[in-house]
Design a protein around this motif. Sequence first.
Motif, PDB file in Angstrom:
ATOM      1  N   GLU A 129       1.297  -1.685  -0.355  1.00  0.00           N
ATOM      2  CA  GLU A 129       0.021  -0.380  -0.064  1.00  0.00           C
ATOM      3  C   GLU A 129       1.247   1.289   0.371  1.00  0.00           C
ATOM      4  O   GLU A 129       0.780   1.861  -0.980  1.00  0.00           O
ATOM      5  CB  GLU A 129      -1.096  -0.146   1.193  1.00  0.00           C
ATOM      6  N   ALA A 130       2.166   1.268   1.130  1.00  0.00           N
ATOM      7  CA  ALA A 130       2.719   2.457   0.927  1.00  0.00           C
ATOM      8  C   ALA A 130       3.802   2.963  -0.294  1.00  0.00           C
ATOM      9  O   ALA A 130       3.781   3.774  -1.401  1.00  0.00           O
ATOM     10  CB  ALA A 130       3.650   2.598   1.999  1.00  0.00           C
ATOM     11  N   VAL A 131       3.867   1.723  -1.454  1.00  0.00           N
ATOM     12  CA  VAL A 131       4.721   1.476  -2.745  1.00  0.00           C
ATOM     13  C   VAL A 131       3.079   2.239  -3.515  1.00  0.00           C
ATOM     14  O   VAL A 131       3.897   2.912  -4.062  1.00  0.00           O
ATOM     15  CB  VAL A 131       5.243   0.048  -2.786  1.00  0.00           C
ATOM     16  N   GLY A 132       2.097   1.615  -3.355  1.00  0.00           N
ATOM     17  CA  GLY A 132       1.103   2.479  -4.435  1.00  0.00           C
ATOM     18  C   GLY A 132       0.960   3.532  -4.485  1.00  0.00           C
ATOM     19  O   GLY A 132       1.071   4.625  -4.622  1.00  0.00           O
ATOM     20  N   GLU A 133       1.246   4.042  -2.803  1.00  0.00           N
ATOM     21  CA  GLU A 133       0.694   5.517  -2.187  1.00  0.00           C
ATOM     22  C   GLU A 133       1.945   6.678  -2.692  1.00  0.00           C
ATOM     23  O   GLU A 133       1.694   7.654  -3.475  1.00  0.00           O
ATOM     24  CB  GLU A 133       0.646   5.831  -0.670  1.00  0.00           C
ATOM     25  N   GLN A 134       2.924   5.502  -2.737  1.00  0.00           N
ATOM     26  CA  GLN A 134       4.128   6.131  -3.525  1.00  0.00           C
ATOM     27  C   GLN A 134       4.348   6.663  -4.759  1.00  0.00           C
ATOM     28  O   GLN A 134       4.144   7.446  -5.250  1.00  0.00           O
ATOM     29  CB  GLN A 134       5.350   5.145  -3.051  1.00  0.00           C
ATOM     30  N   GLU A 135       3.740   6.010  -5.783  1.00  0.00           N
ATOM     31  CA  GLU A 135       3.972   6.376  -6.897  1.00  0.00           C
ATOM     32  C   GLU A 135       2.777   7.177  -7.563  1.00  0.00           C
ATOM     33  O   GLU A 135       3.292   7.550  -7.665  1.00  0.00           O
ATOM     34  CB  GLU A 135       3.642   4.643  -7.843  1.00  0.00           C
ATOM     35  N   VAL A 136       1.613   6.497  -6.511  1.00  0.00           N
ATOM     36  CA  VAL A 136       0.709   8.242  -6.724  1.00  0.00           C
ATOM     37  C   VAL A 136       0.983   9.167  -6.832  1.00  0.00           C
ATOM     38  O   VAL A 136       1.195   9.942  -7.378  1.00  0.00           O
ATOM     39  CB  VAL A 136      -0.815   7.776  -6.090  1.00  0.00           C
ATOM     40  N   ALA A 137       1.725   9.379  -6.156  1.00  0.00           N
ATOM     41  CA  ALA A 137       2.377  10.752  -5.407  1.00  0.00           C
ATOM     42  C   ALA A 137       3.856  11.027  -6.400  1.00  0.00           C
ATOM     43  O   ALA A 137       3.290  11.956  -6.659  1.00  0.00           O
ATOM     44  CB  ALA A 137       3.065  10.953  -3.940  1.00  0.00           C
ATOM     45  N   LYS A 138       4.641  10.225  -7.224  1.00  0.00           N
ATOM     46  CA  LYS A 138       5.681  10.521  -7.847  1.00  0.00           C
ATOM     47  C   LYS A 138       4.288  10.737  -8.787  1.00  0.00           C
ATOM     48  O   LYS A 138       5.048  12.191  -9.753  1.00  0.00           O
ATOM     49  CB  LYS A 138       5.948   9.585  -7.910  1.00  0.00           C
ATOM     50  N   LYS A 139       3.679  10.564  -9.451  1.00  0.00           N
ATOM     51  CA  LYS A 139       2.645  10.802 -10.532  1.00  0.00           C
ATOM     52  C   LYS A 139       1.851  12.404 -10.349  1.00  0.00           C
ATOM     53  O   LYS A 139       2.100  13.000 -11.429  1.00  0.00           O
ATOM     54  CB  LYS A 139       1.471   9.487 -10.932  1.00  0.00           C
ATOM     55  N   GLN A 140       1.678  11.822  -9.430  1.00  0.00           N
ATOM     56  CA  GLN A 140       1.028  13.456  -8.831  1.00  0.00           C
ATOM     57  C   GLN A 140       1.971  14.947  -8.622  1.00  0.00           C
ATOM     58  O   GLN A 140       1.665  15.820  -9.839  1.00  0.00           O
ATOM     59  CB  GLN A 140       0.389  13.877  -7.861  1.00  0.00           C
ATOM     60  N   LEU A 141       3.439  14.709  -8.451  1.00  0.00           N
ATOM     61  CA  LEU A 141       4.283  15.458  -8.492  1.00  0.00           C
ATOM     62  C   LEU A 141       4.884  15.981  -9.975  1.00  0.00           C
ATOM     63  O   LEU A 141       4.753  17.317  -9.990  1.00  0.00           O
ATOM     64  CB  LEU A 141       5.522  14.905  -7.328  1.00  0.00           C
ATOM     65  N   ASP A 142       4.782  15.093 -10.371  1.00  0.00           N
ATOM     66  CA  ASP A 142       5.881  14.777 -12.275  1.00  0.00           C
ATOM     67  C   ASP A 142       4.585  15.333 -13.007  1.00  0.00           C
ATOM     68  O   ASP A 142       4.914  16.618 -13.707  1.00  0.00           O
ATOM     69  CB  ASP A 142       6.091  13.394 -12.754  1.00  0.00           C
TER      70      ASP A 142
END
Length: 554
Positions: free
Chosen positions: A181-194
């Motif tokens: 779940e944390a990895v998924g949250e990290q990927e979502v945050a990275k895509k939002q930031l990009d």
Amino acid sequence: MGCATSSEMQVASMTPYPRQQQQQQQQYYNTNTQKPVANVQPQVYPPQQQVTQQQQPAQEKTPSAPPPQQQQQQQPQAVQTQPKGQPVTMEMLKRYMTLEKEIRELERKNVVGNLQMKKEQLLDIKKTEAQLEKYYNEVCKKVEKEKADVDKMNEPSVRQFFADQQTFDATLSKEQEEYLEAVGEQEVAKKQLDGIKEQTKGLDSEVKSLDADVERLKKLYDEQDELLDKIFSGEYGSDLENRLEREVDMLLDEKERVGVAKYKWTNSRVLLQHACNQLAFAVRRWEDLAGVHPSNVQLRYQIATETRNNLIAASQNMTSAQRYLAPIQFPYCQPAEIETLDRACKNIYIDMQTPDRQKHALQCYSITHKRAAALLQWFDSVINKSIHKDMETATKSLGTKEGELRKERLRLIKERMGQELGPEAISDPEDTKGGEEEVNVSVSKPDVVTGAEGLSQGSADEQATLKSGEDHARDPTPLPTNELAPAPSSDELFGNIEQLKKQHEQELKEFEKAQEMNKARMEQGLQEKLKMRRSRRQRIEEQQTQSDVAPATA
């Protein structure tokens, strides 16, 4: 002889004039009365009466050269009949017509209003970028912690604390889910930031381009003001020109406000349309997941990843649409609903594990898709029924008043050019029809999923199922018109236009008062005092100052 001499001596002794002036005065009488000198009998008066009597004939007949004092009194009347300003040449007229055309083209693009809007958006999106940067760093730390917990569970010393293997497996599975779940949250945050960084880059480029257009418009205004100053000596050519320019400025401000609203809503609609398409794709893809066998893990992860990427892009586009129209509140897909969708994206790899969680996730995606479609329908209603109509009215009113101002200025310029030029020399320039403003918005797109070779490992039915996901889901049934949320008010759409109109009415009252004063001056025989010309550049800079102050006080 003696009597004549005695009489002359008596006159000379009683008159205040010297003898030479007296002889000239007597000769003046003889010339005007055309009588012989011998018949003239001088009369003796007291000094004051004699001077009055001698000046009376000069008042009855206007001399050829008036006294200096009378020349000074007549001089202002002669200046009043002469047109002010330097003579107008054909080159000056052609340049004025070219400036008029170039200015209208930039005004139709609404570069001033769009620049203000883009600057406000750039400030807001930079704040959002800073928040997402902070959030992403926190999520990265969370991933490291969850990864450390999983690694610790696999240590032999930790296994000894568990009574049996079943309890250990359950605990390990929970830690693994939290890590996943944390990895998924990290990927979502990275895509939002990009995504937000890409939007910031695009907005910064747009601001620079619009800033160059505004500076060009200022230079055109300066050149036009300088040219009109030369023609009219820094004043308005007439009170009518002054009034028409004020009305044009007011209508231009009103049109710019409506134009900014149209630009915002049009760009927001583009973002929302992409979001609807991405949600439809995500719903369709998630439905396909049920047709893939659990043993085909790679294909299932590919479907889940494609679904997640489209959901993330849809969330970003809906958030950007809301940011464009802030502080207007959307009746559907409000921030709380977007947050729910974001949480579902983070848990998508867990939701794909069981049919019950798949069904629950599908319900969340479908509801969001339906409400996004309703929001798009609401957008169309507001744009077509309110914004487009107001834009047509504002454009027509401004065009009419600009034509009147152009006609009056050309009339005044023609007077200063002389009548030797025909009407074709100052014909109205060809009207440049303002087309639709180009849509310029940064749309978030889903990342392409790598590892498509998993598709070849599935069965023929699974391959057909995955390929069908390329089609959008069925569009939701549109809402009846009477069930749509009410449109925003005019103040919410365009700002306080009524306040702008009141300000214009006050300026007109002051203008009419000045006209009455001019009329009184004319009745007293004084020269009419025309208003000094206003700077068009100053109008733009005042708008930019107000725009810079507004965010600071908000």
